[in-house]
Design a protein around this motif. Structure first.
Motif, PDB file in Angstrom:
ATOM      1  N   ASP A 198      19.438  23.291  30.302  1.00 34.00           N
ATOM      2  CA  ASP A 198      20.406  24.382  30.463  1.00 34.00           C
ATOM      3  C   ASP A 198      21.502  24.040  31.470  1.00 34.00           C
ATOM      4  N   ALA A 199      21.953  22.798  31.474  1.00 33.62           N
ATOM      5  CA  ALA A 199      23.051  22.368  32.348  1.00 33.62           C
ATOM      6  C   ALA A 199      24.033  21.582  31.499  1.00 33.62           C
ATOM      7  N   GLY A 200      25.093  22.242  31.053  1.00 34.51           N
ATOM      8  CA  GLY A 200      26.097  21.583  30.231  1.00 34.51           C
ATOM      9  C   GLY A 200      27.308  21.183  31.031  1.00 34.51           C
ATOM     10  N   SER A 201      28.444  21.054  30.360  1.00 35.57           N
ATOM     11  CA  SER A 201      29.660  20.582  31.025  1.00 35.57           C
ATOM     12  C   SER A 201      30.185  21.565  32.061  1.00 35.57           C
ATOM     13  N   LYS A 202      29.794  22.851  31.946  1.00 32.59           N
ATOM     14  CA  LYS A 202      30.255  23.835  32.921  1.00 32.59           C
ATOM     15  C   LYS A 202      29.466  23.783  34.230  1.00 32.59           C
ATOM     16  N   VAL A 203      28.458  22.923  34.278  1.00 38.92           N
ATOM     17  CA  VAL A 203      27.717  22.694  35.522  1.00 38.92           C
ATOM     18  C   VAL A 203      27.823  21.235  35.959  1.00 38.92           C
ATOM     19  N   LEU A 204      27.669  20.319  35.011  1.00 41.31           N
ATOM     20  CA  LEU A 204      27.653  18.898  35.343  1.00 41.31           C
ATOM     21  C   LEU A 204      29.051  18.282  35.347  1.00 41.31           C
ATOM     22  N   GLY A 205      30.027  18.930  34.725  1.00 35.80           N
ATOM     23  CA  GLY A 205      31.302  18.281  34.486  1.00 35.80           C
ATOM     24  C   GLY A 205      31.177  17.369  33.276  1.00 35.80           C
ATOM     25  N   HIS A 237      29.929  12.522  37.810  1.00 33.10           N
ATOM     26  CA  HIS A 237      31.017  12.589  38.788  1.00 33.10           C
ATOM     27  C   HIS A 237      30.800  13.826  39.644  1.00 33.10           C
ATOM     28  N   VAL A 238      30.272  13.630  40.821  1.00 28.79           N
ATOM     29  CA  VAL A 238      29.807  14.749  41.640  1.00 28.79           C
ATOM     30  C   VAL A 238      30.949  15.652  42.094  1.00 28.79           C
ATOM     31  N   CYS A 239      32.157  15.098  42.233  1.00 33.60           N
ATOM     32  CA  CYS A 239      33.283  15.925  42.678  1.00 33.60           C
ATOM     33  C   CYS A 239      33.559  17.066  41.710  1.00 33.60           C
ATOM     34  N   LEU A 240      33.431  16.795  40.406  1.00 35.94           N
ATOM     35  CA  LEU A 240      33.651  17.847  39.415  1.00 35.94           C
ATOM     36  C   LEU A 240      32.549  18.889  39.467  1.00 35.94           C
TER      37      LEU A 240
END
Length: 353
Positions: free
Chosen positions: A262-269, A321-324
């Motif tokens: 349950d971690a998509g692009s809106k959480v992981l970038g 990419h942790v910044c995102l």
């Protein structure tokens, strides 16, 4: 989740390594956007912070950071100029410029306050983004002086170091560019007091023959890109995303097992360089691969014959990419030894202007 013990170890190690090379450390705070981390970096010996926007500078100035470099070629409106004027009353402010037009506009917009803001001319050391060629810095610096600004030196970002086999070459190109740019300015009569470079992949490779300071950012957390590049180890990863297995994907009996987190692009970038092996990594399962991201789904391909995690299991994901990832959340859980000890607000989240 931020493991505060690993975070503090990363901060201390970079500060010590940079100091041993005779360099100043000005970490890029766009990575973490959190005042509590910024103050830890200052306490460890950082001379100030790097930021990308006026909004980020405002957040960290309000937290007590007194030396800030906006490493970006700002195009300054009247409203932005007023914000810079206010910032310069409480902190030492430097701004990046890479054109005569930008320098002229900055000085003109600041008016009588132009002398309170320093500028560094950005040079392109091989990343081919913003920045002038090292031999072309003088007209930009001269325009800045005519506009009432103080020219402190030059800076570059060796962003092409974020690729396999590139950190050493990028560090060498950074040194050449900073040397040529500073020599060119000196020949034109400028006193160059700052030569600023460095990214997380190159910071440990930079010597003081050309640079006077470095500006790494990702080192505080590490991420899947740095892990895959070999610039950090798994035990250096301070930030992970707690994600839950919510579905098992039906696959052929002879095919690889897949499941959904349950971690998509809106959480992981959604960043994935062409060389990266996935859209992030699982901390405890290095052979698993995140093969696809939707907005709220991560598809994980599970290796080998071992049973895949069950629905409801919680896993630790390392963002590419942790910044995102940091710019997508309001706050973070701070843990020590697996126990929650605090929550920190991502105060500079969304401060993109």
């Amino acid at each position: 989740m931020i493991d505060v013990d690993i975070l503090d170890r990363n901060i201390g190690r970079m500060a010590s390594a940079v100091r041993s090379r005779g360099l100043g450390l000005r970490p890029h705070a766009k990575t973490h956007k959190i005042p509590e981390i910024a103050l830890r970096q200052i306490a460890a010996g950082a001379s100030g912070l790097t930021v990308a926007t006026i909004g980020e500078a405002e957040v960290f100035a309000a937290a007590g950071v007194q030396n800030l470099f906006i490493a970006y070629p700002l195009w300054v409106s009247a409203q932005k100029a007023e914000r810079l004027r206010r910032l310069s009353q409480t902190a030492q402010i430097a701004v990046g410029v890479d054109s005569a037009e930008g320098a002229t506009g900055l000085g003109t917009s600041l008016g009588s306050a132009a002398g309170s803001v320093s500028v560094l001319v950005e040079v392109d050391s091989g990343h081919h983004r913003s920045g002038v060629l090292p031999e072309a810095v003088t007209p930009v610096a001269q325009a800045a002086v005519r506009a009432g600004l103080k020219v402190a030196g030059v800076f570059t970002f060796p962003g092409h170091s974020y690729a396999p086999g590139m950190p050493v070459e990028a560090a060498s190109q950074e040194e050449q560019a900073l040397s040529l740019a500073s020599e060119t300015l000196a020949a034109a009569g400028f006193e160059v007091t700052c030569r600023s470079g460095g990214s997380t992949p190159t910071a440990m490779l930079t010597g003081n023959s050309a640079a006077t300071e470095v500006r790494p950012g990702v080192y505080v957390f590490g991420d899947a890109q740095q892990l895959e590049l070999g610039r950090c180890a798994a035990e250096d990863i301070a930030l992970t995303v707690a994600a839950t297995v919510v579905s098992h994907h039906a696959t052929a009996p002879d095919g690889p097992a897949r499941f959904i987190l349950d971690a998509g692009s809106k959480v992981l970038g959604s960043d994935r360089p062409a060389w990266a092996s996935g859209f992030g990594r699982l901390m405890d399962y290095p052979d698993a691969r995140i093969t696809a991201l939707s907005e709220h789904h991560a598809t994980v391909e599970w290796p080998g014959p071992a049973a895949a995690p069950a629905i409801g299991d919680r896993l630790s994901v390392i963002p590419n990419h942790v910044c995102l990832a940091m710019n997508l959340v309001d706050d973070v859980a701070v843990v020590r030894g697996g126990a929650l000890v605090d929550r920190w607000t991502v105060a500079a989240r969304g401060k993109n202007r």
